[in-house]
Design a protein around this motif. Structure first.
Motif, mmCIF file in Angstrom:
data_model
loop_
_atom_site.group_PDB
_atom_site.id
_atom_site.type_symbol
_atom_site.label_atom_id
_atom_site.label_comp_id
_atom_site.label_asym_id
_atom_site.label_seq_id
_atom_site.Cartn_x
_atom_site.Cartn_y
_atom_site.Cartn_z
ATOM 1 N N ASN A 85 0.928 -1.058 -0.155
ATOM 2 C CA ASN A 85 -0.189 0.007 0.035
ATOM 3 C C ASN A 85 0.933 1.184 0.165
ATOM 4 O O ASN A 85 1.782 1.353 0.733
ATOM 5 N N PHE A 87 1.035 5.499 0.024
ATOM 6 C CA PHE A 87 0.284 6.793 0.246
ATOM 7 C C PHE A 87 1.402 7.777 -0.299
ATOM 8 O O PHE A 87 2.490 7.894 0.199
ATOM 9 N N PRO A 126 -1.777 -0.613 -4.384
ATOM 10 C CA PRO A 126 -2.708 0.515 -4.467
ATOM 11 C C PRO A 126 -1.852 1.591 -4.217
ATOM 12 O O PRO A 126 -1.120 1.832 -3.125
ATOM 13 N N ASN A 128 -2.677 5.459 -2.793
ATOM 14 C CA ASN A 128 -3.599 6.219 -2.335
ATOM 15 C C ASN A 128 -3.019 7.924 -2.349
ATOM 16 O O ASN A 128 -1.930 8.006 -1.756
ATOM 17 N N TRP A 145 -6.006 11.339 -9.879
ATOM 18 C CA TRP A 145 -7.229 10.590 -9.853
ATOM 19 C C TRP A 145 -7.093 9.139 -10.736
ATOM 20 O O TRP A 145 -7.623 8.090 -10.037
ATOM 21 N N ALA A 148 -4.939 6.342 -8.966
ATOM 22 C CA ALA A 148 -5.479 6.146 -7.745
ATOM 23 C C ALA A 148 -6.552 5.022 -8.256
ATOM 24 O O ALA A 148 -6.608 3.678 -7.700
ATOM 25 N N GLY A 153 -6.383 2.314 -5.626
ATOM 26 C CA GLY A 153 -6.207 3.337 -4.407
ATOM 27 C C GLY A 153 -7.393 4.131 -4.213
ATOM 28 O O GLY A 153 -8.622 3.998 -4.798
ATOM 29 N N SER A 154 -6.973 5.355 -3.654
ATOM 30 C CA SER A 154 -7.937 6.286 -3.463
ATOM 31 C C SER A 154 -7.280 7.593 -3.545
ATOM 32 O O SER A 154 -6.293 7.648 -3.705
ATOM 33 N N PHE A 155 -8.331 8.657 -3.944
ATOM 34 C CA PHE A 155 -7.845 9.851 -4.269
ATOM 35 C C PHE A 155 -8.583 10.841 -3.391
ATOM 36 O O PHE A 155 -9.766 10.938 -3.194
#
Length: 163
Positions: A85, A87, A126, A128, A145, A148, A153-155
């Motif tokens: 993961n 970030f 992923p 993020n 975006w 991610a 992942g996330s945005f």
């Protein structure tokens, strides 16, 4: 923006499960682990002393120079086993590749090419994104975006009062 990024790092580290491992790299033209002497190693989230060092050390970082996402990803790739993961806290697209550009100004299209070059080197995990948008970098939000989304992942582009 930088103080918000510092607060975010501190918030993220307090959310880590005690049994997990983590590593924090800071980057501009080069990438270095936040805690000196921890290059290519994982830190133990259950180690309160290390977490306190992270909180202290991040406050002493001064943002300066250009940014090489490629150098950050290359440094991260040296950590074994590979991260499961990632970030990424950033204010926009990179301004350089593995070395300094010979021009002072980097066009929006060149920044997007530098981003894509770096993304091609990412480990499978992923990603993020926490984007603190910079004025004059209109392609950044879309590029991050998509990164991610494509990595599952996330945005997030936080409000000025978060965290």
């Amino acid at each position: 923006k930088w103080q918000q990024a510092v607060a975010t790092v501190n918030w993220l580290t307090t959310q880590l499960p005690q049994t997990s491992q983590f590593q924090i790299y800071v980057f501009n033209e080069t990438a270095t682990p936040l805690l000196k002497g921890t290059q290519a190693t994982w830190l133990d989230a259950g180690n309160v002393d290390q977490l306190n060092q992270v909180a202290e050390q991040i406050r002493s970082v001064v943002p300066e120079k250009g940014t090489s996402l490629l150098n950050a990803i290359t440094a991260m790739g040296a950590v074994k086993p590979a991260p499961d993961n990632i970030f990424l806290l950033t204010d926009g697209l990179p301004t350089m590749g593995s070395s300094k550009p010979w021009r002072k100004r980097v066009s929006a299209n060149k920044r997007l090419r530098l981003f894509n070059e770096a993304v091609d080197k990412l480990p499978r995990a992923p990603v993020n994104i926490i984007l603190y948008p910079m004025e004059g970098d209109p392609m950044a939000a879309d590029a991050y975006w998509r990164l991610a989304k494509n990595t599952r992942g996330s945005f997030l582009s936080p409000s000025k009062d978060w965290p």
